[in-house]
Design a protein around this motif. Structure first.
Motif, PDB file in Angstrom:
ATOM      1  N   GLN A  38       0.742  -1.182   0.106  1.00  0.00           N
ATOM      2  CA  GLN A  38      -0.088  -0.130  -0.087  1.00  0.00           C
ATOM      3  C   GLN A  38       0.777   1.122   0.084  1.00  0.00           C
ATOM      4  OE1 GLN A  38      -3.189  -0.360  -0.185  1.00  0.00           O
ATOM      5  NE2 GLN A  38      -3.276  -2.420   0.168  1.00  0.00           N
ATOM      6  N   VAL A  39       0.650   2.424  -0.790  1.00  0.00           N
ATOM      7  CA  VAL A  39       1.092   3.418  -1.021  1.00  0.00           C
ATOM      8  C   VAL A  39       0.262   4.442  -1.028  1.00  0.00           C
ATOM      9  CG1 VAL A  39       3.475   2.336  -2.075  1.00  0.00           C
ATOM     10  CG2 VAL A  39       1.313   3.455  -3.223  1.00  0.00           C
ATOM     11  N   LEU A  53      -7.004   7.389 -14.814  1.00  0.00           N
ATOM     12  CA  LEU A  53      -7.527   7.198 -13.557  1.00  0.00           C
ATOM     13  C   LEU A  53      -8.533   8.599 -13.255  1.00  0.00           C
ATOM     14  CD1 LEU A  53      -8.030   6.068 -10.723  1.00  0.00           C
ATOM     15  CD2 LEU A  53      -5.892   6.900  -9.996  1.00  0.00           C
ATOM     16  N   LEU A  98     -10.626  12.877  -9.215  1.00  0.00           N
ATOM     17  CA  LEU A  98     -10.324  12.588  -7.802  1.00  0.00           C
ATOM     18  C   LEU A  98      -8.679  12.706  -7.471  1.00  0.00           C
ATOM     19  CD1 LEU A  98     -12.722   9.537  -6.616  1.00  0.00           C
ATOM     20  CD2 LEU A  98     -13.175  12.179  -7.139  1.00  0.00           C
ATOM     21  N   GLU A 121      -6.766  15.492  -4.811  1.00  0.00           N
ATOM     22  CA  GLU A 121      -5.790  14.749  -3.907  1.00  0.00           C
ATOM     23  C   GLU A 121      -4.523  15.311  -3.870  1.00  0.00           C
ATOM     24  OE1 GLU A 121      -6.005  11.625  -1.823  1.00  0.00           O
ATOM     25  OE2 GLU A 121      -8.236  11.632  -1.674  1.00  0.00           O
ATOM     26  N   TRP A 162     -15.840  11.017  -1.071  1.00  0.00           N
ATOM     27  CA  TRP A 162     -14.953  10.021  -0.739  1.00  0.00           C
ATOM     28  C   TRP A 162     -14.199  10.459   0.601  1.00  0.00           C
ATOM     29  CZ3 TRP A 162     -13.720  13.594  -3.995  1.00  0.00           C
ATOM     30  CH2 TRP A 162     -12.356  14.221  -4.157  1.00  0.00           C
ATOM     31  N   GLY A 189     -10.674  10.681   1.701  1.00  0.00           N
ATOM     32  CA  GLY A 189      -9.504  10.622   1.478  1.00  0.00           C
ATOM     33  C   GLY A 189      -8.294  10.521   2.830  1.00  0.00           C
ATOM     34  N   GLY A 190      -7.360  10.959   2.292  1.00  0.00           N
ATOM     35  CA  GLY A 190      -6.185  10.681   3.388  1.00  0.00           C
ATOM     36  C   GLY A 190      -6.544  11.872   4.493  1.00  0.00           C
ATOM     37  N   LEU A 242      -2.713   1.749  -4.770  1.00  0.00           N
ATOM     38  CA  LEU A 242      -3.069   3.156  -4.286  1.00  0.00           C
ATOM     39  C   LEU A 242      -4.376   3.160  -4.235  1.00  0.00           C
ATOM     40  CD1 LEU A 242      -1.817   6.326  -4.009  1.00  0.00           C
ATOM     41  CD2 LEU A 242      -2.434   6.350  -6.601  1.00  0.00           C
ATOM     42  N   ILE A 286      -7.718   5.598  -4.444  1.00  0.00           N
ATOM     43  CA  ILE A 286      -8.297   6.998  -4.531  1.00  0.00           C
ATOM     44  C   ILE A 286      -9.703   6.952  -4.498  1.00  0.00           C
ATOM     45  CG2 ILE A 286      -8.475   9.052  -5.973  1.00  0.00           C
ATOM     46  CD1 ILE A 286      -5.705   8.819  -5.053  1.00  0.00           C
ATOM     47  N   TRP A 300     -11.599   3.868  -5.975  1.00  0.00           N
ATOM     48  CA  TRP A 300     -10.738   3.177  -6.986  1.00  0.00           C
ATOM     49  C   TRP A 300      -9.753   2.761  -6.515  1.00  0.00           C
ATOM     50  CZ3 TRP A 300     -11.470   2.844 -12.200  1.00  0.00           C
ATOM     51  CH2 TRP A 300     -12.724   3.189 -12.802  1.00  0.00           C
ATOM     52  N   VAL A 355      -5.543   1.336  -7.535  1.00  0.00           N
ATOM     53  CA  VAL A 355      -4.701   1.177  -8.782  1.00  0.00           C
ATOM     54  C   VAL A 355      -3.606   0.442  -8.325  1.00  0.00           C
ATOM     55  CG1 VAL A 355      -3.308   2.382 -10.255  1.00  0.00           C
ATOM     56  CG2 VAL A 355      -5.201   3.564  -9.254  1.00  0.00           C
TER      57      VAL A 355
END
Lengths: 278, 345
Positions: free
Chosen positions: A250-251, A265, A272, A276, B70, B72-73, B308, B310, B313, B315
């Motif tokens: 996970q990153v 994406l 999105l 971010e 959503w 997010g971080g 990753l 997001i 989603w 990835v």
């Protein structure tokens, strides 16, 4: 797009300032005038963006990339340029003193000079191995080479095939046991419903026994059908595909994504990733 | 041998309810209407067919609002913007971003976001919004309930549909469709408890627009979509791509394209899979050029890929057997990892 439209747009882009002139093709082609207006707005927006500085390590990476082919040559040259280092004089003195002392005192372990003068006995196991090799040279040779071969691992596909075969055999066994149980139940039904009784009994008693057997056999069949239904409708886990083992890390940083993958994406998600990042 | 009707009748009496029960439990494809009449059902199925590719077959222009929510971080995040979308009904289209409503960003960053939206208008138009992408896989994987509700969106009467995957899922789509042309006028993607995940809604719509001033989208990435059914060969793609041999049940390949990385000119193959609505992208690069200082060796025990997340989603990106691979979709990371695994020996 018409050739004159393409030429007109190329001309504006070459000019660097995509502003539609009041005369010429732009004044008669609405699409090109609109394109010029849209491109001009795009250029203006681009000019408002802050100038991004290249990261500090870019210069080093560019040099490294350009000179990548000479890396080994440079390494060899660097090693060749190293000076020869001689052992310190004090080490020679220590070695000389050790040799002299070793010859003088027999209680110490024998030095190399002493060992050269003695006959050294080989271990007994070596004699045996040599005898065996002389007696059966082909067998010894085969054993030695077979032992040195790397053990081959069975391919992953074989494991999967074996698993599938086992599953098939188990399924067949299950089906066989169910069939056997069904035939037993039907035999019970027939016997209870009109088959030959095993011993003579009265009419009423025979009917009661037959009815009881029929009900019992029916219940057994119903239970078996229920089990069969559950067996057939159970969710079967999908077979894991064979292939290399994948370890997922996970990153949180999306910077490693190739630009077009990031665009894909962003396009599919509605933007999105951009939000971010911004 | 004498026949014995009693046991057979008993057996039939036992089996019939069981079979009926099993059939009642089956989750078969259905387009149920409020009336349940055959004509209504036929109409509903026709509308589903009409929805397939409607945005490419209908001429229209309108202002549309897009919303996404959503985690997010840094906690809950939202994205809301407005855009003008135009299509000529023959496959040409354009999306002009109008304004970014949320989040509130400085002017330079807002301009940057709108510019990026313009650059990726092709991807947004094709992949972002709710669409029935393949009627057969849609029928196999989804149920569509025609609620009978008539709603007004952008001044047009629309039919409301509730669309949900057949297998247990925490999401559903509430879709308002123009019955005359199959255009989705409003689509809400929401969780089972009604929490909004994404919304795409026309605020105005013109079905006879003047498109003379519209600059239609032109591909900037050199992407070439292969005709449906094209073989995935080096002749078509410029190299032989590694392709998944095992895809999730109910998913199928709906698009293959060749594209070129604008930075290093390396060709990539883009494979798009769909379950009828949702999408999963498998993008694999041509093998890299071998360099003399890279020593050949046995493959490693395991390949490491970066994951990753997001919004909804995920990835996955990594290098497998000397090839760069990017996989993205709304599926679990393990499903995407299996997709990668099945593509390599």
């Amino acid at each position: 797009m018409l050739p004159q439209c393409q030429a007109f747009r190329d001309m504006l882009l070459d000019a660097g300032v995509p502003q539609a002139p009041a005369t010429g093709h732009g004044s008669v082609c609405a699409a090109c005038a609109s394109w010029a207006h849209s491109t001009e707005r795009l250029a203006r927006q681009l000019q408002t963006l802050p100038r991004a500085a290249a990261p500090a390590e870019l210069e080093g990476r560019v040099v490294a990339a350009l000179q990548a082919g000479h890396r080994q040559n440079r390494a060899v040259q660097a090693v060749a340029d190293l000076g020869r280092i001689s052992s310190p004089a004090v080490l020679d003195e220590f070695v000389d003193a050790d040799l002299e002392e070793g010859l003088a005192s027999p209680a110490r372990p024998p030095s190399l000079l002493e060992l050269q003068g003695r006959r050294i006995q080989a271990p007994s196991v070596l004699d045996r191995l040599v005898r065996e090799e002389i007696a059966e040279p082909s067998r010894s040779l085969a054993r030695r080479y077979l032992g040195s071969l790397r053990r081959k691992r069975a391919p992953e596909e074989l494991r999967l095939r074996v698993a599938v075969s086992i599953q098939r055999v188990l399924s067949a066994q299950r089906a066989l046991s169910i069939r056997t149980a069904l035939s037993t139940g039907v035999r019970g039904l027939r016997r209870g419903a009109g088959g030959q009784p095993q011993r003579p009994i009265g009419l009423d008693a025979g009917l009661k026994v037959g009815a009881r057997r029929a009900v019992g056999a029916g219940l057994a069949v119903a239970a078996l059908l229920f089990v069969l239904g559950v067996f057939l409708l159970r969710p079967t886990p999908p077979l894991r595909p064979h292939g290399p083992q994948i370890v997922v890390e996970q990153v949180a940083d999306p910077s490693g994504l190739p630009p077009f993958a990031a665009a894909l994406l962003d396009g599919a998600s509605g933007g999105l990733l951009s939000v971010e990042r911004l | 041998m004498r026949s014995s009707p009693r046991p057979l009748a008993l057996l039939a009496a036992l089996v019939a309810p069981l079979l009926l029960g099993l059939c009642a439990g089956c989750d078969s494809w259905s387009a149920s209407t409020d009336t349940g009449h055959a004509a209504g059902k036929l109409e509903s199925v026709s509308l589903l067919h009409l929805m397939v590719g409607a945005t490419k077959k209908v001429e229209f222009q309108g202002v549309r609002r897009y919303e996404a929510y959503w985690n997010g971080g840094s906690g809950p995040q939202s994205l809301v913007y407005r855009e003008t979308v135009s299509a000529d009904g023959t496959g040409q289209f354009a999306i002009e971003p109008q304004e970014l409503i949320q989040p509130a960003l400085p002017p330079a960053q807002t301009a940057q976001f709108l510019l990026l939206q313009k650059v990726r208008e092709g991807l947004s138009f094709r992949y972002r919004d709710f669409e029935i992408r393949d009627i057969d896989t849609f029928a196999a994987n989804y149920t569509a309930i025609f609620t009978g509700q008539k709603v007004t969106v952008a001044g047009r009467q629309a039919e409301r549909l509730m669309i949900q995957r057949r297998d247990p899922t925490d999401r559903r789509f509430v879709v308002d469709v123009d019955p005359d042309n199959g255009l989705v006028l409003r689509a809400r993607e929401e969780l089972s408890d009604g929490t909004l995940v994404a919304l795409s809604e026309f605020e105005s719509l013109d079905l006879s627009p003047d498109l003379s001033g519209v600059v239609f989208h032109q591909s900037v990435s050199g992407e070439q979509t292969l005709p449906p059914g094209s073989a995935l060969t080096s002749q078509n793609l410029g190299f032989q791509p590694s392709t998944p041999r095992q895809v999730p049940a109910g998913w199928r390949l709906i698009e293959v394209a060749k594209l070129v990385d604008p930075i290093d000119d390396r060709p990539w193959a883009k494979l798009v899979y769909s379950d009828g609505v949702e999408l999963c992208f498998f993008v694999v690069a041509a093998p890299g050029q071998p360099t003399f200082h890279v020593q050949p060796g046995p493959p490693p025990d395991a390949y490491h890929v970066r994951s990753l997340a997001i919004g909804p989603w995920t990835v996955l990106q990594g290098e497998i057997a000397g090839r760069d691979v990017v996989v993205m979709g709304k599926q679990d990371g393990q499903v995407l990892a299996d997709l990668i695994r099945s593509a390599f020996p």
